[in-house]
Design a protein around this motif. Structure first.
Motif, PDB file in Angstrom:
ATOM      1  N   THR A  82      45.546  78.778  21.478  1.00 15.61           N
ATOM      2  CA  THR A  82      46.256  79.903  22.077  1.00 15.61           C
ATOM      3  C   THR A  82      47.446  80.321  21.227  1.00 15.61           C
ATOM      4  OG1 THR A  82      47.468  80.619  24.072  1.00 15.61           O
ATOM      5  CG2 THR A  82      47.652  78.310  23.460  1.00 15.61           C
ATOM      6  N   THR A  83      47.899  81.534  21.443  1.00 17.14           N
ATOM      7  CA  THR A  83      49.145  82.003  20.819  1.00 17.14           C
ATOM      8  C   THR A  83      50.315  81.902  21.788  1.00 17.14           C
ATOM      9  OG1 THR A  83      48.697  84.279  21.514  1.00 17.14           O
ATOM     10  CG2 THR A  83      47.941  83.648  19.309  1.00 17.14           C
ATOM     11  N   GLU A  84      50.052  81.445  23.003  1.00 12.66           N
ATOM     12  CA  GLU A  84      51.055  81.444  24.062  1.00 12.66           C
ATOM     13  C   GLU A  84      51.821  80.125  24.106  1.00 12.66           C
ATOM     14  OE1 GLU A  84      51.869  84.065  25.864  1.00 12.66           O
ATOM     15  OE2 GLU A  84      50.335  85.224  24.783  1.00 12.66           O
ATOM     16  N   PHE A  85      53.121  80.176  23.834  1.00 12.41           N
ATOM     17  CA  PHE A  85      53.954  78.969  23.911  1.00 12.41           C
ATOM     18  C   PHE A  85      54.132  78.504  25.357  1.00 12.41           C
ATOM     19  CE2 PHE A  85      54.909  80.049  19.585  1.00 12.41           C
ATOM     20  CZ  PHE A  85      55.266  78.854  18.981  1.00 12.41           C
ATOM     21  N   GLY A  86      53.871  79.376  26.308  1.00 10.33           N
ATOM     22  CA  GLY A  86      53.995  78.987  27.715  1.00 10.33           C
ATOM     23  C   GLY A  86      53.089  77.843  28.098  1.00 10.33           C
ATOM     24  N   ASP A  87      51.974  77.692  27.354  1.00 12.04           N
ATOM     25  CA  ASP A  87      51.043  76.593  27.645  1.00 12.04           C
ATOM     26  C   ASP A  87      51.634  75.231  27.313  1.00 12.04           C
ATOM     27  OD1 ASP A  87      48.679  77.910  28.693  1.00 12.04           O
ATOM     28  OD2 ASP A  87      48.473  78.800  26.709  1.00 12.04           O
ATOM     29  N   LEU A  88      52.753  75.215  26.566  1.00  7.72           N
ATOM     30  CA  LEU A  88      53.385  73.939  26.231  1.00  7.72           C
ATOM     31  C   LEU A  88      53.980  73.256  27.455  1.00  7.72           C
ATOM     32  CD1 LEU A  88      55.283  74.864  22.924  1.00  7.72           C
ATOM     33  CD2 LEU A  88      53.025  73.818  23.170  1.00  7.72           C
ATOM     34  N   SER A  89      54.245  74.019  28.508  1.00  7.75           N
ATOM     35  CA  SER A  89      54.849  73.420  29.707  1.00  7.75           C
ATOM     36  C   SER A  89      53.906  72.417  30.370  1.00  7.75           C
ATOM     37  CB  SER A  89      55.231  74.510  30.711  1.00  7.75           C
ATOM     38  OG  SER A  89      54.078  75.242  31.114  1.00  7.75           O
ATOM     39  N   HIS A  90      52.602  72.520  30.073  1.00  6.23           N
ATOM     40  CA  HIS A  90      51.625  71.601  30.660  1.00  6.23           C
ATOM     41  C   HIS A  90      51.426  70.344  29.809  1.00  6.23           C
ATOM     42  CE1 HIS A  90      50.743  74.936  33.305  1.00  6.23           C
ATOM     43  NE2 HIS A  90      50.367  75.678  32.294  1.00  6.23           N
ATOM     44  N   ALA A  91      52.034  70.311  28.630  1.00 11.32           N
ATOM     45  CA  ALA A  91      51.795  69.208  27.702  1.00 11.32           C
ATOM     46  C   ALA A  91      52.748  68.047  27.955  1.00 11.32           C
ATOM     47  CB  ALA A  91      51.943  69.686  26.265  1.00 11.32           C
ATOM     48  N   ASP A  92      52.248  66.843  27.759  1.00 13.29           N
ATOM     49  CA  ASP A  92      53.097  65.644  27.827  1.00 13.29           C
ATOM     50  C   ASP A  92      53.733  65.350  26.475  1.00 13.29           C
ATOM     51  OD1 ASP A  92      52.461  64.623  30.637  1.00 13.29           O
ATOM     52  OD2 ASP A  92      50.453  64.857  29.779  1.00 13.29           O
ATOM     53  N   ALA A  93      53.067  65.768  25.414  1.00  9.30           N
ATOM     54  CA  ALA A  93      53.600  65.583  24.062  1.00  9.30           C
ATOM     55  C   ALA A  93      53.373  66.863  23.270  1.00  9.30           C
ATOM     56  CB  ALA A  93      52.922  64.410  23.362  1.00  9.30           C
ATOM     57  N   ILE A  94      54.343  67.224  22.433  1.00 12.53           N
ATOM     58  CA  ILE A  94      54.258  68.411  21.583  1.00 12.53           C
ATOM     59  C   ILE A  94      54.465  67.965  20.143  1.00 12.53           C
ATOM     60  CG2 ILE A  94      55.243  70.669  21.054  1.00 12.53           C
ATOM     61  CD1 ILE A  94      56.342  70.708  23.947  1.00 12.53           C
ATOM     62  N   LEU A  95      53.450  68.173  19.308  1.00 13.12           N
ATOM     63  CA  LEU A  95      53.501  67.768  17.914  1.00 13.12           C
ATOM     64  C   LEU A  95      53.650  69.022  17.051  1.00 13.12           C
ATOM     65  CD1 LEU A  95      50.570  65.158  17.937  1.00 13.12           C
ATOM     66  CD2 LEU A  95      52.940  64.892  18.712  1.00 13.12           C
ATOM     67  N   ILE A  96      54.691  69.061  16.230  1.00 15.27           N
ATOM     68  CA  ILE A  96      55.016  70.253  15.450  1.00 15.27           C
ATOM     69  C   ILE A  96      54.555  70.083  14.003  1.00 15.27           C
ATOM     70  CG2 ILE A  96      56.879  71.750  14.648  1.00 15.27           C
ATOM     71  CD1 ILE A  96      58.498  70.806  17.087  1.00 15.27           C
ATOM     72  N   CYS A  97      53.653  70.976  13.576  1.00 13.87           N
ATOM     73  CA  CYS A  97      53.085  70.917  12.227  1.00 13.87           C
ATOM     74  C   CYS A  97      53.188  72.285  11.572  1.00 13.87           C
ATOM     75  CB  CYS A  97      51.623  70.484  12.285  1.00 13.87           C
ATOM     76  SG  CYS A  97      51.309  68.968  13.191  1.00 13.87           S
ATOM     77  N   VAL A  98      54.394  72.724  11.319  1.00 12.86           N
ATOM     78  CA  VAL A  98      54.611  74.062  10.752  1.00 12.86           C
ATOM     79  C   VAL A  98      55.112  73.941   9.317  1.00 12.86           C
ATOM     80  CG1 VAL A  98      55.058  75.105  13.004  1.00 12.86           C
ATOM     81  CG2 VAL A  98      56.969  74.167  11.684  1.00 12.86           C
ATOM     82  N   PRO A  99      54.987  75.002   8.524  1.00 10.58           N
ATOM     83  CA  PRO A  99      55.387  74.937   7.110  1.00 10.58           C
ATOM     84  C   PRO A  99      56.888  74.725   6.932  1.00 10.58           C
ATOM     85  CG  PRO A  99      53.962  76.828   7.528  1.00 10.58           C
ATOM     86  CD  PRO A  99      54.353  76.290   8.859  1.00 10.58           C
ATOM     87  N   THR A 100      57.240  74.040   5.859  1.00  8.73           N
ATOM     88  CA  THR A 100      58.642  73.885   5.441  1.00  8.73           C
ATOM     89  C   THR A 100      58.731  74.224   3.954  1.00  8.73           C
ATOM     90  OG1 THR A 100      58.180  71.513   5.207  1.00  8.73           O
ATOM     91  CG2 THR A 100      59.391  72.206   7.164  1.00  8.73           C
ATOM     92  N   PRO A 101      58.690  75.509   3.617  1.00 13.62           N
ATOM     93  CA  PRO A 101      58.711  75.920   2.212  1.00 13.62           C
ATOM     94  C   PRO A 101      60.120  75.890   1.619  1.00 13.62           C
ATOM     95  CG  PRO A 101      58.618  77.841   3.627  1.00 13.62           C
ATOM     96  CD  PRO A 101      58.569  76.639   4.534  1.00 13.62           C
TER      97      PRO A 101
END
Length: 444
Positions: A82-101
């Motif tokens: 999904t593109t919706e960050f609102g779905d994160l409210s249902h998660a028990d863990a959030i793993l962030i894997c975004v670029p760091t250029p």
């Protein structure tokens, strides 16, 4: 209502936890696959709507991953892209894997980490675990990410929990994958560390606890600085040995027969990928805060950054020696756009720099890569975007003044190239390894 640590740990033990992965690229998507394989329900979030549609339709944008797996997981209700960050409210863990250029001034660009943290804030709730996997300098998680998350009014270590666990992906490596590589983990407190260990233990062979977030961040930088420095050493030796008519690749192959005290690294046309060309500069930037200089690392970076210029000079010298002509007006076929063989990953690929330098000297470049049909849009090389990979045959190959091998994909017929090309400049020792030898082949 007080948080029950035991109840949260039980969710991981019983595999009832919902895990969200933010960033569905070369790191995030293999992580999603591992989590689904561990029988966890997964939410995948990415701001690129095209990626989300590709996943749903089974259209792969990462060549070494089968997207049928993800389609099947979606149909079984195990995965929601999904593109919706609102779905994160249902998660028990959030793993962030975004670029760091890096910025144009070779300073850390934490835009993606910061914007992701801000996007999480409205959906952060008590009991959640947030883990940063993106490579960065020591202090990022504690000094940058945690304050943004705490702007929610919740406190790290009390209401929610934060850890850092550096990604160790190696795209296209058949020997090692997400589920076979040990995971280094540092936490903001013992509880956060325990949660992260409980999660990662479900799908990796070993979790390696370290004493702090900063130590875990330093581990990843150290791993990639080690590679960058040793590759720079081989590149420097390549220049020296070339003047002495000694083949660096033959030297390395012989040296690695020693069963101790030597580890084989190989020279190349420059460094590519997200990690090795970038990560050392994160550490050199951080060192300035302590009024220290990292001379060894900076020298390695200088050597590696100069390799494309050396390669182009070799092309020019050989054209002059063999055909009595310079680069101006010469036609050059650059073979390989990916930063390493057998993948479609062009991040920081030295091929782009090679093309830019060749064309600045007046050459006309075409490209061929069996994994990349068209050059993608990049920030630094936007003018190259849209250039298509040409198909190869004897007539096409013989039409170029020089063929420059920048990436040694296994599927390329190097014998056919050597048989048809006027000049082959090989930066990867691909011709020798495939038995394609000829007087028209030079190594660079």
């Amino acid at each position: 209502m007080p948080i029950s640590i035991e109840a949260l740990l039980e969710k991981y033990r019983e595999r009832t936890a919902v895990v969200a992965v933010v960033g569905l690229g070369y790191v995030g998507l293999p992580l999603v696959r591992a989590l689904i394989g561990a029988r966890l329900r997964v939410v995948g979030v990415d701001i690129d709507a095209e990626k989300i549609e590709s996943i749903k339709d089974g259209r792969s944008y990462i060549s070494h991953l089968s997207f049928n797996f993800f389609v099947d997981a979606i149909e079984r209700g195990r995965f929601k892209p999904t593109t919706e960050f609102g779905d994160l409210s249902h998660a028990d863990a959030i793993l962030i894997c975004v670029p760091t250029p890096l910025t144009r001034h070779r300073e850390p660009d934490l835009t993606y980490v910061e914007s992701t943290a801000r996007s999480i804030v409205p959906h952060l709730r008590a009991g959640q675990l947030v883990v940063l996997e993106s490579t960065t300098y020591p202090g990022t998680t504690r000094d940058i990410m945690i304050p943004i998350l705490e702007s929610s009014g919740l406190k790290s270590g009390k209401d929610f929990f934060v850890a850092y666990s550096p990604e160790r992906e190696d795209p296209g490596n058949d020997k090692f994958s997400t589920t076979t590589i040990p995971k280094v983990i540092g936490g903001d407190g013992e509880t956060a560390l325990s949660f992260a260990v409980a999660l990662y233990s479900l799908f990796v062979p070993q979790t390696v606890r370290v004493s702090s977030l900063e130590t875990a961040e330093a581990v990843k930088l150290t791993e990639n600085v080690f590679r960058a420095v040793n590759i720079a050493l081989m590149n420097e030796l390549k220049l020296l040995y070339a003047e002495m008519s000694i083949d660096i690749w033959e030297v390395v192959e012989a040296a690695k027969t020693k069963p101790f005290g030597f580890m084989a690294f190989y020279p190349g046309p420059g460094l590519g990928g997200h990690c090795i060309p970038i990560d050392p500069f994160y550490l050199t930037w951080k060192a300035r805060e302590y009024e220290l200089t990292t001379k060894f690392i900076e020298l390695a970076g200088e050597i590696n950054s100069n390799m494309p210029r050396y390669v182009v000079s070799r092309v020019a010298d050989e054209l002059n020696r063999r055909a009595r002509r310079g680069l101006k007006g010469a036609s050059v076929l650059v073979v390989g756009l990916a930063y390493k063989k057998n993948v479609d990953d062009t991040r920081e690929s030295p091929s782009f720099k090679l093309i830019e330098l060749l064309e600045k000297h007046g050459a006309a470049c075409d490209v061929h890569d069996p994994f990349i049909p068209m050059i993608p849009l990049t920030r630094e090389y936007a003018s190259l975007a849209g250039r298509r990979s040409v198909s190869l045959n004897d007539e096409v190959i013989s039409g170029y003044d020089a063929v420059l091998i920048a990436t040694d994909h296994d599927s390329i017929d190097y014998k056919a190239i050597v048989e048809s090309a006027k000049l082959v400049v090989d930066t990867r020792n691909a011709c020798f390894r495939s038995g394609a030898l000829g007087p028209n082949v030079v190594k660079a």
